[in-house]
Design an enzyme around this catalytic site. Structure first.
Site, PDB file in Angstrom:
ATOM      1  NE  ARG A   5      -9.967   6.768  -4.198  1.00  0.00           N
ATOM      2  CZ  ARG A   5     -11.230   7.089  -4.042  1.00  0.00           C
ATOM      3  NH1 ARG A   5     -11.802   7.935  -4.868  1.00  0.00           N
ATOM      4  NH2 ARG A   5     -11.939   6.587  -3.051  1.00  0.00           N
TER       5      ARG A   5
ATOM      6  CG  ASP B   3      -8.553  -3.948  -4.879  1.00  0.00           C
ATOM      7  OD1 ASP B   3      -8.010  -3.347  -3.945  1.00  0.00           O
ATOM      8  OD2 ASP B   3      -9.419  -4.821  -4.711  1.00  0.00           O
TER       9      ASP B   3
ATOM     10  CE1 TYR C 292     -12.919  -8.187   0.799  1.00  0.00           C
ATOM     11  CE2 TYR C 292     -11.071  -9.644   0.380  1.00  0.00           C
ATOM     12  CZ  TYR C 292     -11.604  -8.520   0.996  1.00  0.00           C
ATOM     13  OH  TYR C 292     -10.821  -7.759   1.814  1.00  0.00           O
TER      14      TYR C 292
ATOM     15  NE  ARG D 194      -7.559   5.003   1.913  1.00  0.00           N
ATOM     16  CZ  ARG D 194      -8.356   4.100   2.466  1.00  0.00           C
ATOM     17  NH1 ARG D 194      -9.603   4.377   2.693  1.00  0.00           N
ATOM     18  NH2 ARG D 194      -7.877   2.915   2.803  1.00  0.00           N
TER      19      ARG D 194
ATOM     20  NE  ARG E  78      -4.033  -1.721  -0.160  1.00  0.00           N
ATOM     21  CZ  ARG E  78      -5.230  -1.818   0.424  1.00  0.00           C
ATOM     22  NH1 ARG E  78      -5.641  -0.878   1.216  1.00  0.00           N
ATOM     23  NH2 ARG E  78      -6.008  -2.831   0.171  1.00  0.00           N
TER      24      ARG E  78
HETATM   25  C1  CP3 Z   1      -7.511  -7.613   0.739  1.00  0.00           C
HETATM   26  C2  CP3 Z   1      -7.002  -6.752  -0.398  1.00  0.00           C
HETATM   27  C3  CP3 Z   1      -7.777  -5.860  -1.193  1.00  0.00           C
HETATM   28  N1  CP3 Z   1      -6.924  -5.283  -2.102  1.00  0.00           N
HETATM   29  C4  CP3 Z   1      -5.640  -5.723  -1.910  1.00  0.00           C
HETATM   30  C5  CP3 Z   1      -5.678  -6.671  -0.869  1.00  0.00           C
HETATM   31  C6  CP3 Z   1      -4.498  -7.458  -0.383  1.00  0.00           C
HETATM   32  C7  CP3 Z   1      -3.634  -6.620   0.463  1.00  0.00           C
HETATM   33  C8  CP3 Z   1      -4.130  -6.436   1.862  1.00  0.00           C
HETATM   34  O1  CP3 Z   1      -4.317  -7.422   2.546  1.00  0.00           O
HETATM   35  O2  CP3 Z   1      -4.331  -5.265   2.236  1.00  0.00           O
HETATM   36  C9  CP3 Z   1      -4.432  -5.400  -2.683  1.00  0.00           C
HETATM   37  C10 CP3 Z   1      -4.203  -3.994  -3.078  1.00  0.00           C
HETATM   38  N2  CP3 Z   1      -5.093  -2.954  -3.105  1.00  0.00           N
HETATM   39  C11 CP3 Z   1      -4.472  -1.821  -3.563  1.00  0.00           C
HETATM   40  C12 CP3 Z   1      -3.158  -2.161  -3.932  1.00  0.00           C
HETATM   41  C13 CP3 Z   1      -2.277  -1.168  -4.667  1.00  0.00           C
HETATM   42  C14 CP3 Z   1      -0.863  -1.236  -4.634  1.00  0.00           C
HETATM   43  C15 CP3 Z   1      -0.196  -0.818  -3.336  1.00  0.00           C
HETATM   44  O3  CP3 Z   1       0.024  -1.696  -2.488  1.00  0.00           O
HETATM   45  O4  CP3 Z   1       0.165   0.357  -3.209  1.00  0.00           O
HETATM   46  C16 CP3 Z   1      -2.960  -3.504  -3.595  1.00  0.00           C
HETATM   47  C17 CP3 Z   1      -1.704  -4.361  -3.711  1.00  0.00           C
HETATM   48  C18 CP3 Z   1      -5.071  -0.486  -3.714  1.00  0.00           C
HETATM   49  C19 CP3 Z   1      -6.264  -0.116  -2.923  1.00  0.00           C
HETATM   50  N3  CP3 Z   1      -7.387  -0.861  -2.743  1.00  0.00           N
HETATM   51  C20 CP3 Z   1      -8.310  -0.148  -2.032  1.00  0.00           C
HETATM   52  C21 CP3 Z   1      -7.744   1.127  -1.738  1.00  0.00           C
HETATM   53  C22 CP3 Z   1      -8.453   2.277  -1.013  1.00  0.00           C
HETATM   54  C23 CP3 Z   1      -9.425   2.865  -1.988  1.00  0.00           C
HETATM   55  C24 CP3 Z   1      -9.523   4.359  -1.902  1.00  0.00           C
HETATM   56  O5  CP3 Z   1      -8.701   5.062  -2.523  1.00  0.00           O
HETATM   57  O6  CP3 Z   1     -10.484   4.827  -1.291  1.00  0.00           O
HETATM   58  C25 CP3 Z   1      -6.475   1.148  -2.303  1.00  0.00           C
HETATM   59  C26 CP3 Z   1      -5.487   2.279  -2.312  1.00  0.00           C
HETATM   60  C27 CP3 Z   1      -9.693  -0.638  -1.680  1.00  0.00           C
HETATM   61  C28 CP3 Z   1      -9.730  -1.970  -1.067  1.00  0.00           C
HETATM   62  N4  CP3 Z   1      -9.445  -3.152  -1.696  1.00  0.00           N
HETATM   63  C29 CP3 Z   1      -9.511  -4.190  -0.799  1.00  0.00           C
HETATM   64  C30 CP3 Z   1      -9.892  -3.660   0.454  1.00  0.00           C
HETATM   65  C31 CP3 Z   1     -10.092  -4.472   1.727  1.00  0.00           C
HETATM   66  C32 CP3 Z   1     -10.054  -2.277   0.282  1.00  0.00           C
HETATM   67  C33 CP3 Z   1     -10.583  -1.295   1.269  1.00  0.00           C
HETATM   68  C34 CP3 Z   1      -9.630  -1.091   2.386  1.00  0.00           C
HETATM   69  C35 CP3 Z   1      -9.086   0.291   2.303  1.00  0.00           C
HETATM   70  O7  CP3 Z   1      -9.906   1.220   2.082  1.00  0.00           O
HETATM   71  O8  CP3 Z   1      -7.873   0.451   2.491  1.00  0.00           O
HETATM   72  C36 CP3 Z   1      -9.238  -5.612  -1.110  1.00  0.00           C
END
Ligand code: CP3
Length: 344
Positions: free
Chosen positions: A41, A77, A153, A32, A28
């Site tokens: 965003r 994602d 999921y 944010r 990540r």
């Molecule tokens: C379980 C999982 C997801 N997505 C991901 C996982 C595995 C990693 C982990 O365990 O955290 C993987 C992921 N999601 C995202 C990335 C981008 C690359 C990075 O790591 O920078 C990666 C590698 C962007 C994202 N994916 C998401 C965001 C936030 C969205 C936003 O900008 O509002 C980002 C930057 C949305 C997302 N997507 C997912 C969730 C649970 C959420 C919401 C949680 C949150 O809000 O942080 C599913």
């Protein structure tokens, strides 16, 4: 770092080669906690961002420049693969939502098999534009969700605390469970092998929630599918296998067959490494909440982790899970600098 004639330390470490310092990147790292990401965003939804290759390149490259990390991870994602299965993927304020969760054998039969080269072509366009923007500075990591985490999921309809529907499916209808996992493995393999064709340098498989499983259930209902997944990835690209809460599963996860094991902070890194075996590389494992401590304390904790592995080749420094949105950026930079300075 711009010399592309020699392999970058991140890739060398994945192959357990000696490196001049311990390479570091952060799960990540685009997100944010960074003002630049919040500005992007403010203008575009999360899904539209993922589907706009030039913006993906921008938010992927920015943390590389600001933090001086040794790898970029493609902005995407794990759940994007579920959208073309026809279950209704939505990113709500509380997290991702699957509008039509699958609960029965009939639901599973009704899923569409995605053709990633078509429905996810924006991901491959993003790989190409990000590679061009990186211009060889650091390797690009592609990624996917592991079948268990994706299934959780699909079945729960979103995040879950107890995974009741997921576990009930393999308890009551193992045939339907295995059919779902097989379809997820097949789609995931087309998805990631096309990422490799598009130019990623390494692959991380996120089994984020697999730590909720008893070892016997992992062995029976997950490991065979993970083995087929790992065996089907186009050879030549190092594969990192990551999960959280995996302390009771590390020896079993090793059997899936990745090059690198990613571990969270709930286990000492040297203990995790001897349990998975020193013939694998290891990635981890600072507690993401440690980044809220003063920089001097962060540096001390980075030093503790580096001392545990005693300079053994094959360590990639990372957090034990993703950076939290409230994390101070200057603390993240202090962590990266500490890894580079203390390991050199
Ligand atoms: C379980 C999982 C997801 N997505 C991901 C996982 C595995 C990693 C982990 O365990 O955290 C993987 C992921 N999601 C995202 C990335 C981008 C690359 C990075 O790591 O920078 C990666 C590698 C962007 C994202 N994916 C998401 C965001 C936030 C969205 C936003 O900008 O509002 C980002 C930057 C949305 C997302 N997507 C997912 C969730 C649970 C959420 C919401 C949680 C949150 O809000 O942080 C599913």
């Amino acid at each position: 770092m711009t010399d592309t004639s020699t392999e970058h330390p991140f890739l060398t470490a994945c192959r357990r080669g000696k490196t001049p310092y311990t390479p570091v990147w952060l799960m990540r790292q685009a997100g944010r906690y960074m003002q630049h990401y919040r500005d992007v965003r403010a203008k575009v939804s999360f899904l539209d961002l993922c589907k706009t290759p030039d913006l993906v390149a921008e938010v992927t490259v920015t943390p590389v420049e600001r933090l001086n990390v040794d790898a970029a991870i493609l902005f995407a994602d794990i759940l994007l693969l579920l959208e073309p299965m026809g279950v209704g993927l939505e990113y709500a304020t509380g997290g991702p939502v699957i509008q039509r969760p699958v609960r029965t054998g009939g639901d599973i039969d009704a899923l569409r098999d995605p053709v990633p080269e078509e429905s996810l072509s924006y991901v491959y366009a993003a790989v190409r534009s990000t590679r061009a923007a990186l211009n060889g500075r650091v390797p690009l990591i592609g990624f996917c969700g592991a079948p268990f985490t994706l299934a959780s999921y699909l079945i729960e309809g979103g995040a879950s605390r107890n995974y009741i529907h997921t576990k009930r499916l393999y308890h009551t209808d193992p045939g339907a469970w295995n059919a779902l996992m097989e379809r997820l493995v097949a789609s995931t393999l087309s998805y990631v092998n096309a990422q490799i064709d598009a130019g990623i340098d390494a692959l991380q498989v996120f089994d984020s929630w697999v730590g909720c499983l008893a070892p016997d259930d992992y062995r029976e209902y997950v490991l065979p599918h993970m083995r087929r997944l790992m065996a089907g990835v186009t050879p030549g690209v190092p594969v990192i296998h990551f999960g959280t809460g995996t302390c009771g599963l590390l020896e079993l996860m090793r059997e899936a067959g990745s090059d690198v094991m990613g571990v969270d902070w709930r286990v000492d890194l040297d203990e995790a490494w001897s349990r998975v075996g020193h013939d694998m590389a290891i990635q981890g494992n600072l507690d993401p909440v440690a980044l809220f401590a003063p920089p001097a304390e962060i540096r001390r904790r980075v030093g503790d982790i580096l001392r545990r592995v005693q300079g053994r080749p094959g360590h990639i420094f990372n957090l034990g899970h993703g950076i939290l949105p409230e994390t101070p950026v200057d603390h993240v930079r202090a962590m990266v600098d500490a890894v580079h300075e203390l390991s050199a």
